[in-house]
Motif scaffolding. Structure first.
Motif, PDB file in Angstrom:
ATOM      1  N   LEU A  91     -36.713 -27.722   0.223  1.00 18.64           N
ATOM      2  CA  LEU A  91     -37.548 -28.656   0.971  1.00 18.64           C
ATOM      3  C   LEU A  91     -37.155 -30.071   0.567  1.00 18.64           C
ATOM      4  N   ARG A  92     -36.770 -30.899   1.550  1.00 25.95           N
ATOM      5  CA  ARG A  92     -36.204 -32.213   1.249  1.00 25.95           C
ATOM      6  C   ARG A  92     -36.916 -33.317   2.006  1.00 25.95           C
ATOM      7  N   SER A  93     -37.094 -34.445   1.317  1.00 21.12           N
ATOM      8  CA  SER A  93     -37.644 -35.650   1.921  1.00 21.12           C
ATOM      9  C   SER A  93     -36.942 -36.838   1.281  1.00 21.12           C
ATOM     10  N   GLN A  94     -36.440 -37.753   2.083  1.00 19.24           N
ATOM     11  CA  GLN A  94     -35.639 -38.854   1.570  1.00 19.24           C
ATOM     12  C   GLN A  94     -36.403 -39.660   0.526  1.00 19.24           C
ATOM     13  N   GLY A  95     -35.746 -39.892  -0.617  1.00 18.20           N
ATOM     14  CA  GLY A  95     -36.350 -40.664  -1.681  1.00 18.20           C
ATOM     15  C   GLY A  95     -37.114 -39.837  -2.695  1.00 18.20           C
ATOM     16  N   PHE A  96     -37.247 -38.513  -2.442  1.00 12.80           N
ATOM     17  CA  PHE A  96     -37.980 -37.635  -3.342  1.00 12.80           C
ATOM     18  C   PHE A  96     -37.090 -36.494  -3.817  1.00 12.80           C
ATOM     19  N   LEU A  97     -37.432 -35.947  -4.977  1.00 11.68           N
ATOM     20  CA  LEU A  97     -36.688 -34.804  -5.495  1.00 11.68           C
ATOM     21  C   LEU A  97     -36.888 -33.602  -4.587  1.00 11.68           C
ATOM     22  N   PRO A  98     -35.848 -32.804  -4.338  1.00 18.71           N
ATOM     23  CA  PRO A  98     -35.999 -31.594  -3.525  1.00 18.71           C
ATOM     24  C   PRO A  98     -36.802 -30.529  -4.269  1.00 18.71           C
ATOM     25  N   HIS A  99     -37.406 -29.643  -3.513  1.00 16.04           N
ATOM     26  CA  HIS A  99     -38.145 -28.514  -4.088  1.00 16.04           C
ATOM     27  C   HIS A  99     -37.498 -27.223  -3.604  1.00 16.04           C
ATOM     28  N   TYR A 100     -37.289 -26.285  -4.526  1.00 17.69           N
ATOM     29  CA  TYR A 100     -36.593 -25.055  -4.198  1.00 17.69           C
ATOM     30  C   TYR A 100     -37.532 -23.853  -4.336  1.00 17.69           C
ATOM     31  N   ARG A 101     -37.319 -22.881  -3.451  1.00 19.52           N
ATOM     32  CA  ARG A 101     -37.976 -21.590  -3.541  1.00 19.52           C
ATOM     33  C   ARG A 101     -36.900 -20.536  -3.320  1.00 19.52           C
ATOM     34  N   TRP A 102     -36.831 -19.560  -4.220  1.00 19.50           N
ATOM     35  CA  TRP A 102     -35.755 -18.573  -4.168  1.00 19.50           C
ATOM     36  C   TRP A 102     -36.266 -17.244  -3.640  1.00 19.50           C
ATOM     37  N   ASP A 103     -35.435 -16.623  -2.804  1.00 17.33           N
ATOM     38  CA  ASP A 103     -35.713 -15.284  -2.275  1.00 17.33           C
ATOM     39  C   ASP A 103     -37.108 -15.198  -1.651  1.00 17.33           C
ATOM     40  N   VAL A 104     -37.325 -16.026  -0.656  1.00 18.06           N
ATOM     41  CA  VAL A 104     -38.606 -16.050   0.063  1.00 18.06           C
ATOM     42  C   VAL A 104     -38.490 -15.195   1.318  1.00 18.06           C
ATOM     43  N   LYS A 105     -39.408 -14.255   1.477  1.00 17.51           N
ATOM     44  CA  LYS A 105     -39.401 -13.407   2.659  1.00 17.51           C
ATOM     45  C   LYS A 105     -40.274 -14.036   3.744  1.00 17.51           C
ATOM     46  N   VAL A 106     -39.646 -14.367   4.869  1.00 14.23           N
ATOM     47  CA  VAL A 106     -40.343 -14.942   6.013  1.00 14.23           C
ATOM     48  C   VAL A 106     -40.435 -13.859   7.082  1.00 14.23           C
ATOM     49  N   ALA A 107     -41.637 -13.365   7.306  1.00 11.20           N
ATOM     50  CA  ALA A 107     -41.838 -12.254   8.239  1.00 11.20           C
ATOM     51  C   ALA A 107     -41.842 -12.747   9.676  1.00 11.20           C
ATOM     52  N   LEU A 108     -41.424 -11.873  10.572  1.00  8.47           N
ATOM     53  CA  LEU A 108     -41.379 -12.182  11.999  1.00  8.47           C
ATOM     54  C   LEU A 108     -42.772 -12.535  12.518  1.00  8.47           C
ATOM     55  N   ALA A 109     -42.862 -13.697  13.175  1.00  5.88           N
ATOM     56  CA  ALA A 109     -44.086 -14.162  13.828  1.00  5.88           C
ATOM     57  C   ALA A 109     -45.246 -14.349  12.854  1.00  5.88           C
ATOM     58  N   GLU A 110     -44.947 -14.504  11.544  1.00  6.54           N
ATOM     59  CA  GLU A 110     -45.991 -14.748  10.553  1.00  6.54           C
ATOM     60  C   GLU A 110     -45.695 -16.038   9.804  1.00  6.54           C
ATOM     61  N   THR A 111     -46.704 -16.496   9.022  1.00  8.87           N
ATOM     62  CA  THR A 111     -46.567 -17.751   8.283  1.00  8.87           C
ATOM     63  C   THR A 111     -46.632 -17.495   6.789  1.00  8.87           C
ATOM     64  N   LYS A 112     -45.628 -18.005   6.055  1.00 11.47           N
ATOM     65  CA  LYS A 112     -45.566 -17.894   4.599  1.00 11.47           C
ATOM     66  C   LYS A 112     -46.050 -19.207   3.993  1.00 11.47           C
ATOM     67  N   ASP A 113     -47.080 -19.149   3.150  1.00 10.55           N
ATOM     68  CA  ASP A 113     -47.635 -20.343   2.526  1.00 10.55           C
ATOM     69  C   ASP A 113     -46.918 -20.611   1.203  1.00 10.55           C
ATOM     70  N   LEU A 114     -46.259 -21.770   1.093  1.00  9.81           N
ATOM     71  CA  LEU A 114     -45.551 -22.145  -0.124  1.00  9.81           C
ATOM     72  C   LEU A 114     -46.458 -22.831  -1.137  1.00  9.81           C
ATOM     73  N   GLY A 115     -47.708 -23.069  -0.768  1.00 13.01           N
ATOM     74  CA  GLY A 115     -48.651 -23.693  -1.690  1.00 13.01           C
ATOM     75  C   GLY A 115     -48.541 -25.205  -1.695  1.00 13.01           C
ATOM     76  N   ARG A 116     -49.113 -25.811  -2.737  1.00 12.08           N
ATOM     77  CA  ARG A 116     -49.123 -27.265  -2.854  1.00 12.08           C
ATOM     78  C   ARG A 116     -47.896 -27.738  -3.630  1.00 12.08           C
ATOM     79  N   ILE A 117     -47.235 -28.762  -3.118  1.00  8.28           N
ATOM     80  CA  ILE A 117     -45.997 -29.286  -3.702  1.00  8.28           C
ATOM     81  C   ILE A 117     -46.196 -30.740  -4.086  1.00  8.28           C
ATOM     82  N   ALA A 118     -45.868 -31.075  -5.326  1.00  5.49           N
ATOM     83  CA  ALA A 118     -45.975 -32.452  -5.814  1.00  5.49           C
ATOM     84  C   ALA A 118     -44.687 -33.199  -5.504  1.00  5.49           C
ATOM     85  N   LEU A 119     -44.798 -34.281  -4.759  1.00  2.00           N
ATOM     86  CA  LEU A 119     -43.635 -35.101  -4.437  1.00  2.00           C
ATOM     87  C   LEU A 119     -43.390 -36.102  -5.565  1.00  2.00           C
TER      88      LEU A 119
END
Length: 205
Positions: A91-119
């Motif tokens: 996850l990238r935003s200009q001027g901020f450190l990137p955030h990584y998530r490894w081996d995330v399963k994204v199901a068809l037609a569903e939403t995966k919540d990554l939680g709260r991220i500190a920029l």
């Protein structure tokens, strides 16, 4: 880029002439990842993109794409649509450190919540280690980052915003990251108990 509800397509550039053009947009079944930012609510939310790479392994489809998806940002929340499957995410935003998530399963037609991220503002250098060997264990490698000749070197963690020698180990997929780097020119050296060292320099941050 084709926009179809429930499907993802890879953006492509098309050169337009006076002649008719035939464009093929391939679609993949999509899922969604979402999350929220931890930052000042009075600040304007940043533009966010999500880079994704299919997880290597027996479940990976030979034709499953990697790429970058724009994210919709509203208030302090974001949502990004991408092909369904297992992915490494950045996850990238200009001027901020990137955030990584490894081996995330994204199901068809569903939403995966990554939680709260500190920029956090700053720069990072990331990479991936590979080898021409079936039994290569990337996590046994060590990655050393140091300034190129002519730049000032200080011990890691000494402060002062100066370039510092740093070391890290990649994860099991070979990915590594150095965060919070001051601007400058660096060199990287990778060592592994079963392989010859490899180096890359200069790298400008």
């Amino acid at each position: 880029r084709a926009v179809v509800a429930g499907w993802w397509s890879e953006p492509s550039a098309v050169f337009v002439t006076n002649e008719p053009a035939h464009v093929v947009a391939r679609l993949w079944p999509a899922g969604t990842v979402k999350g929220a930012f931890s930052r000042d609510r009075n600040a304007t939310p940043p533009a966010v993109t999500l880079a994704f790479q299919p997880v290597e392994g027996p479940e990976k489809s030979e034709q499953q794409p990697g790429g970058t998806a724009p994210c919709v940002v509203q208030e302090q929340e974001f949502a990004c649509e991408l092909p369904a499957g297992r992915h490494h995410l950045a996850l990238r935003s200009q001027g901020f450190l990137p955030h990584y998530r490894w081996d995330v399963k994204v199901a068809l037609a569903e939403t995966k919540d990554l939680g709260r991220i500190a920029l956090r503002p700053g720069s990072a250098l990331t990479g991936k280690i590979t080898a021409a060997a079936d039994q290569f264990e990337a996590s046994q490698a060590q990655v050393t980052l140091e300034p190129v000749a002519g730049d000032q070197l200080t011990p890691a963690g000494s402060g002062g915003g100066e370039l510092a020698l740093r070391k890290t180990r990649p994860n099991i997929w070979g990915h590594f990251s150095f965060e919070g780097l001051p601007p400058g020119a660096y060199g990287i050296t990778v060592t592994h108990p079963e392989f010859a060292p490899a180096s890359l320099s200069p790298i400008t941050v």
